[in-house]
Design a protein around this motif. Structure first.
Motif, PDB file in Angstrom:
ATOM      1  N   ARG A 277       0.830  -1.203   0.000  1.00  0.00           N
ATOM      2  CA  ARG A 277       0.000   0.000   0.000  1.00  0.00           C
ATOM      3  C   ARG A 277       0.864   1.254   0.000  1.00  0.00           C
ATOM      4  O   ARG A 277       0.567   2.229  -0.682  1.00  0.00           O
ATOM      5  N   VAL A 278       1.956   1.230   0.761  1.00  0.00           N
ATOM      6  CA  VAL A 278       2.867   2.375   0.796  1.00  0.00           C
ATOM      7  C   VAL A 278       3.471   2.610  -0.584  1.00  0.00           C
ATOM      8  O   VAL A 278       3.517   3.743  -1.083  1.00  0.00           O
ATOM      9  N   ILE A 279       3.925   1.537  -1.233  1.00  0.00           N
ATOM     10  CA  ILE A 279       4.568   1.673  -2.546  1.00  0.00           C
ATOM     11  C   ILE A 279       3.559   2.098  -3.597  1.00  0.00           C
ATOM     12  O   ILE A 279       3.837   2.957  -4.448  1.00  0.00           O
ATOM     13  N   ALA A 280       2.356   1.522  -3.559  1.00  0.00           N
ATOM     14  CA  ALA A 280       1.334   1.870  -4.541  1.00  0.00           C
ATOM     15  C   ALA A 280       0.923   3.329  -4.412  1.00  0.00           C
ATOM     16  O   ALA A 280       0.761   4.041  -5.413  1.00  0.00           O
ATOM     17  N   TYR A 281       0.744   3.787  -3.178  1.00  0.00           N
ATOM     18  CA  TYR A 281       0.355   5.188  -2.979  1.00  0.00           C
ATOM     19  C   TYR A 281       1.486   6.118  -3.423  1.00  0.00           C
ATOM     20  O   TYR A 281       1.233   7.144  -4.086  1.00  0.00           O
ATOM     21  N   ALA A 282       2.724   5.776  -3.086  1.00  0.00           N
ATOM     22  CA  ALA A 282       3.860   6.587  -3.531  1.00  0.00           C
ATOM     23  C   ALA A 282       3.919   6.635  -5.053  1.00  0.00           C
ATOM     24  O   ALA A 282       4.243   7.674  -5.641  1.00  0.00           O
ATOM     25  N   SER A 283       3.596   5.519  -5.698  1.00  0.00           N
ATOM     26  CA  SER A 283       3.586   5.488  -7.161  1.00  0.00           C
ATOM     27  C   SER A 283       2.526   6.425  -7.717  1.00  0.00           C
ATOM     28  O   SER A 283       2.773   7.184  -8.670  1.00  0.00           O
ATOM     29  N   ASP A 284       1.327   6.383  -7.146  1.00  0.00           N
ATOM     30  CA  ASP A 284       0.253   7.264  -7.614  1.00  0.00           C
ATOM     31  C   ASP A 284       0.663   8.729  -7.515  1.00  0.00           C
ATOM     32  O   ASP A 284       0.493   9.508  -8.459  1.00  0.00           O
ATOM     33  N   VAL A 285       1.198   9.101  -6.361  1.00  0.00           N
ATOM     34  CA  VAL A 285       1.599  10.489  -6.141  1.00  0.00           C
ATOM     35  C   VAL A 285       2.718  10.882  -7.101  1.00  0.00           C
ATOM     36  O   VAL A 285       2.709  11.966  -7.700  1.00  0.00           O
ATOM     37  N   THR A 286       3.674   9.982  -7.283  1.00  0.00           N
ATOM     38  CA  THR A 286       4.831  10.290  -8.127  1.00  0.00           C
ATOM     39  C   THR A 286       4.426  10.450  -9.590  1.00  0.00           C
ATOM     40  O   THR A 286       4.865  11.387 -10.267  1.00  0.00           O
ATOM     41  N   TRP A 287       3.598   9.552 -10.072  1.00  0.00           N
ATOM     42  CA  TRP A 287       3.205   9.652 -11.482  1.00  0.00           C
ATOM     43  C   TRP A 287       2.345  10.880 -11.730  1.00  0.00           C
ATOM     44  O   TRP A 287       2.386  11.477 -12.812  1.00  0.00           O
ATOM     45  N   ARG A 288       1.540  11.288 -10.749  1.00  0.00           N
ATOM     46  CA  ARG A 288       0.798  12.541 -10.904  1.00  0.00           C
ATOM     47  C   ARG A 288       1.760  13.720 -11.012  1.00  0.00           C
ATOM     48  O   ARG A 288       1.566  14.631 -11.818  1.00  0.00           O
ATOM     49  N   GLU A 289       2.809  13.706 -10.188  1.00  0.00           N
ATOM     50  CA  GLU A 289       3.789  14.788 -10.219  1.00  0.00           C
ATOM     51  C   GLU A 289       4.547  14.792 -11.547  1.00  0.00           C
ATOM     52  O   GLU A 289       4.814  15.855 -12.114  1.00  0.00           O
ATOM     53  N   VAL A 290       4.880  13.614 -12.045  1.00  0.00           N
ATOM     54  CA  VAL A 290       5.541  13.526 -13.351  1.00  0.00           C
ATOM     55  C   VAL A 290       4.649  14.148 -14.427  1.00  0.00           C
ATOM     56  O   VAL A 290       5.096  14.939 -15.264  1.00  0.00           O
ATOM     57  N   GLY A 291       3.367  13.777 -14.420  1.00  0.00           N
ATOM     58  CA  GLY A 291       2.437  14.342 -15.400  1.00  0.00           C
ATOM     59  C   GLY A 291       2.323  15.851 -15.285  1.00  0.00           C
ATOM     60  O   GLY A 291       2.288  16.563 -16.297  1.00  0.00           O
ATOM     61  N   ARG A 292       2.277  16.348 -14.045  1.00  0.00           N
ATOM     62  CA  ARG A 292       2.169  17.791 -13.852  1.00  0.00           C
ATOM     63  C   ARG A 292       3.398  18.509 -14.391  1.00  0.00           C
ATOM     64  O   ARG A 292       3.284  19.531 -15.080  1.00  0.00           O
ATOM     65  N   VAL A 293       4.584  17.966 -14.099  1.00  0.00           N
ATOM     66  CA  VAL A 293       5.822  18.594 -14.566  1.00  0.00           C
ATOM     67  C   VAL A 293       5.903  18.569 -16.089  1.00  0.00           C
ATOM     68  O   VAL A 293       6.260  19.581 -16.720  1.00  0.00           O
ATOM     69  N   LEU A 294       5.548  17.458 -16.687  1.00  0.00           N
ATOM     70  CA  LEU A 294       5.623  17.365 -18.149  1.00  0.00           C
ATOM     71  C   LEU A 294       4.611  18.296 -18.810  1.00  0.00           C
ATOM     72  O   LEU A 294       4.913  18.920 -19.836  1.00  0.00           O
ATOM     73  N   ARG A 295       3.408  18.397 -18.236  1.00  0.00           N
ATOM     74  CA  ARG A 295       2.426  19.335 -18.793  1.00  0.00           C
ATOM     75  C   ARG A 295       2.907  20.771 -18.662  1.00  0.00           C
ATOM     76  O   ARG A 295       2.747  21.591 -19.570  1.00  0.00           O
ATOM     77  N   SER A 296       3.514  21.069 -17.517  1.00  0.00           N
ATOM     78  CA  SER A 296       4.026  22.418 -17.287  1.00  0.00           C
ATOM     79  C   SER A 296       5.119  22.759 -18.290  1.00  0.00           C
ATOM     80  O   SER A 296       5.157  23.867 -18.835  1.00  0.00           O
ATOM     81  N   ARG A 297       5.979  21.810 -18.572  1.00  0.00           N
ATOM     82  CA  ARG A 297       7.054  22.057 -19.539  1.00  0.00           C
ATOM     83  C   ARG A 297       6.508  22.266 -20.943  1.00  0.00           C
ATOM     84  O   ARG A 297       7.032  23.069 -21.713  1.00  0.00           O
TER      85      ARG A 297
END
Length: 819
Positions: A277-297
């Motif tokens: 659960r810890v790893i899955a939640y960290a993955s969700d948060v991380t991939w959202r951040e990746v998407g946000r950064v790529l959209r921002s760029r």
């Protein structure tokens, strides 16, 4: 034996010495976990370095490199050895001979080997073509030979990864998603794959790769411990089975638990689930951040061109008091103060689920770190926000997991800890107990139109299996827990009793329908006696179906559904025989009578608006807790009263919690007017959507304008809606409008069950006005995000509508709400 002794034995004895030292290391009872993995890696490093030195001598331009899991030093007892023989390309034949002298001793010992022979250029080219190869090179570690050659490849691989991150990270995310679709979620599987399932070791490695890109980083709290726990379990699994396997099969779980000194297999699974659960939640948060950064760029160059190089302004759209949307996430408003607003976590969660947006990690952590505990019992707003959250469908699950990851759920509901990550050893169940409960609530949200108390349905769905954290019959234990939780949440005594009954008997319908003779009158009578009322029966029917659908595909079928429906029909007939007649309306209070007299004398609307603070008591009172602010309106009867009042409230962003409308009789000395001079009394409970309440004088002024037609309510509401972006949140169940048969001898009762929305009552009132019916009285309640409204309507002559007209009106209302 120390690490030095092991290495000396390896050097002295060659492959045989390595095998003996390896066996001794793996059978040492005192060494396990990270120390054993580190020692095994060091032992293997020394042996391979010895093989390389004996075969290559002082050769230059060649090195032996560990990659992948071996590169990270994570050798489990049966792990593969991931090796690359790196060379400068000057003597391919000599390198091929060197490879044979290293690979064959490894194979001779029966060790699995993943190997390759490449130049740095070939390694980089292959990494560019194969994502998995590139991921392995990110963990490259020098073993022997030319250290400069290894360092050059490692630097180049990391540089390539960072330069190519905008293209490679979406590819990695897609790879993770495909693997999750194939292998399922580690945190729920009875026989999980520790490596490949979502939340497993592969995802932990992917998070390391994201961090290496410097584009985004994973939440680090608990991540290292979760990874270590899964590696420990894999070590024990390898030792228990003697095989290189990552699947934790049922028949091996007891032995693995014993290897780890755990109480039993359930304890083992619970630890695995918590880590996943810890790893899955960290993955969700991380991939959202990746998407946000790529959209921002992607957007930034265009914004610079449009704004002439100015810094773009981040848009923030309000969702609720103290809660806004920003960059596709729900965050706290700048003025939000979690330390002063104990309802904020539930309000933010409900807003996020309703909008279909994720909760920001920063927002959740801030609320967890600084938020105040809710008083006991909860204030009405907290209870309403919980119901809204539970009634938001599938988005509820992701939002709930975000709260749970930071400990907010167990803070709100302490009994949740006993069912958290608890496995269910039943082939029918596909979820852990806690996930099954929230899945049931999500399923129940689809049935809120079928019941008169959707709030009780949703909370019962959340609590129906809460007793599985205690010994004995979980329905009996759950009944006791449900009483305590319901009282703490702030339900009154009648609702506490209803919820505890639903939890106690949540299996009654399906077990009776499938195991008893429904033609036996005693069977039906026993169910009727246990249920007690028609409203409880409809709640239990919806809960039964939601529970079964949330269990798994094998738990519900059309056959089971038809049997339960047949039982419900028979029980309903028994209960209907004792149904009470419609109660007489209560006499108006002194204040209501005063307002009615003033409205009659002035010929215009009169209103009183006053706040009534919610009482804080240790025990819930017998009366329903007031919601929001009381608004009393008296107005001479005339066309358009209901849509006008409802429209004015919507324009002022007042959320209607409850509402009643009825004609009142004035004192005998004034009651010389005909029906056209009657006074309507509207009793509302309202709450400000944002900020403070409007002034009573302003409300009255706008109401006068609405009644005389000078205030364009529909236009104002449409203009406001157009100002905010449409969000692709959860799709609510379609509205349901029905005619309640034999519900009243004096009027036709139209029941409306739909999703609450600004201006909803205005739309309904307008439709009723167009239909030419009179609203004799109405009873409106908003339960979470669900509106449950009953309208007592008559013809112009004051009689109930003919059956055909009533059915047609219901259809028109339903079509209006669907539009």
């Amino acid at each position: 034996m120390t690490g030095t002794d092991v290495r000396k034995e390896t050097e002295d004895s060659g492959p045989g010495g390595y095998a003996a030292a390896r066996l001794r290391l793996l059978t040492e009872g005192a060494r396990s976990g990270p120390p054993r993995r580190t020692a095994l890696s060091e032992l293997t490093d020394d042996w391979l370095a010895g093989l390389f030195g004996a075969a290559a001598g002082a050769a230059h331009g060649v090195s032996l490199v560990a990659v992948g899991g071996y590169g990270r030093g994570e050798l489990s007892p049966r792990s593969d050895l991931d090796l690359v023989l790196l060379h400068d390309g000057s003597d391919p034949a000599a390198v091929a001979a060197l490879a044979d002298r290293i690979w064959y001793p490894v194979w001779d010992l029966g060790l699995a080997l993943d190997h390759s022979v490449r130049t740095p250029a070939e390694a980089r080219r292959t990494a560019g073509e194969d994502l998995k190869v590139h991921l392995g090179l990110l963990d490259a570690r020098h073993l022997a030979g030319d250290a400069g050659l290894t360092a050059g490849l490692r630097t180049a691989a990391l540089t390539d990864w960072r330069n190519q991150a905008p293209g490679r990270l979406p590819e990695l995310q897609e790879l993770c998603a495909e693997r999750a679709a194939r292998q399922g979620e580690l945190q729920y599987l009875l026989e999980p794959d520790l490596k490949e399932a979502r939340g497993g070791l592969r995802d932990a490695t992917a998070l390391r790769a994201v961090a290496a890109s410097w584009l985004a980083d994973a939440p680090r709290e608990g991540l290292a411990d979760a990874r270590r726990r899964l590696l420990d379990v894999r070590d024990a699994l390898h030792l228990a089975t003697g095989r290189a396997t990552d699947r934790l099969a049922l028949q091996e779980q007891d032995q693995v638990a014993a290897e780890l000194d755990l109480l039993d297999a359930d304890t083992l699974l619970r630890q695995v689930y918590e880590a996943a659960r810890v790893i899955a939640y960290a993955s969700d948060v991380t991939w959202r951040e990746v998407g946000r950064v790529l959209r921002s760029r992607a957007v930034r160059p265009r914004l610079r061109a449009m704004l002439g190089g100015g810094k773009p302004v981040t848009e923030r759209s309000p969702l609720a008091e103290g809660v806004v949307e920003q960059d596709g996430e729900v965050v706290l408003a700048r003025a939000a103060r979690p330390e002063r607003d104990p309802v904020l976590p539930l309000r933010a969660a409900a807003a996020a689920a309703q909008a279909g947006l994720p909760l920001s990690l920063h927002a959740v952590r801030r609320m967890a770190a600084t938020g105040r505990p809710l008083p006991t019992p909860w204030p009405a707003e907290a209870r309403e926000q919980l119901v809204t959250l539970l009634g938001s469908g599938r988005p509820t699950i992701e939002v709930w997991e975000a709260l749970e990851a930071e400990g907010l759920i167990t803070r709100l509901l302490p009994d949740w800890e006993r069912v958290r990550c608890r496995p269910q050893r039943n082939a029918v169940h596909i979820w852990t107990v806690d996930r099954h409960l929230i899945e049931t609530a999500a399923r129940a949200s689809e049935f809120t139109r079928r019941v008169s108390r959707p709030d009780l349905l949703l909370v019962a769905a959340l609590l129906h299996d809460i007793g599985k954290g205690w010994p004995g019959d979980h329905s009996v234990a759950g009944e006791i827990i449900a009483k305590d939780v319901a009282a703490r949440i702030g339900f009154d005594r009648a609702d506490v009793a209803a919820l505890s009954l639903l939890v106690r008997h949540h299996l009654l319908l399906v077990e009776t329908a499938t195991r008893r003779d429904l033609d036996d009158p005693a069977t039906v009578r026993s169910v009727a006696e246990a249920v007690g009322s028609q409203s409880t029966l409809e709640l239990l029917h919806a809960l039964t179906e939601a529970d079964a659908l949330a269990t798994g595909p094998a738990a519900w079928s059309s056959w089971r559904g038809s049997l339960v429906a047949d039982l419900v029909r028979r029980v309903s007939a028994v209960l209907a025989g004792a149904a009470p007649d419609e109660p007489e309306p209560a006499a108006p209070t002194a204040e209501q009578e005063r307002l009615a007299i003033e409205a009659f004398r002035t010929g215009g609307p009169v209103l009183a608006l006053r706040a009534q603070p919610e009482p804080v008591t240790e025990e819930p009172s017998g009366d329903p807790e007031p919601l929001g602010v009381e608004l009393l309106i008296a107005v001479p009867d005339q066309p358009g009263v209901l849509p006008a009042v409802a429209g004015v409230l919507a324009v002022h962003r007042l959320t209607v919690r409850t509402a009643e409308l009825r004609a009142v009789s004035l004192p005998d000395d004034m009651d010389d007017m005909d029906d056209e001079g009657a006074v309507l009394l509207l009793n509302w409970r309202v709450a400000a959507e944002y900020g403070s309440l409007p002034q009573a004088a302003r409300l009255r002024s706008d109401l006068v304008r609405a009644l005389d037609g000078s205030l364009d309510i529909a236009g104002r509401l449409a203009e406001r809606d157009a100002a905010y972006p449409r969000r692709r949140g959860w799709t609510a169940p379609p509205p349901r409008v029905t005619v309640a048969p034999a519900a009243s001898h004096h009027a036709t009762v139209i029941e409306v069950r739909t999703q609450d929305a600004p201006g909803l009552l205005h739309r309904i009132g307008t439709a009723l006005e167009k239909a030419g019916v009179r609203v004799r009285s109405m009873h409106v309640s908003t339960l979470g995000s669900n509106a449950v409204d009953a309208f007592y309507v008559t013809t112009g002559a004051g009689t109930p509508l003919p059956a055909a007209d009533a059915s047609s009106l219901a259809q028109v209302l339903e079509e209006t709400l669907r539009a």
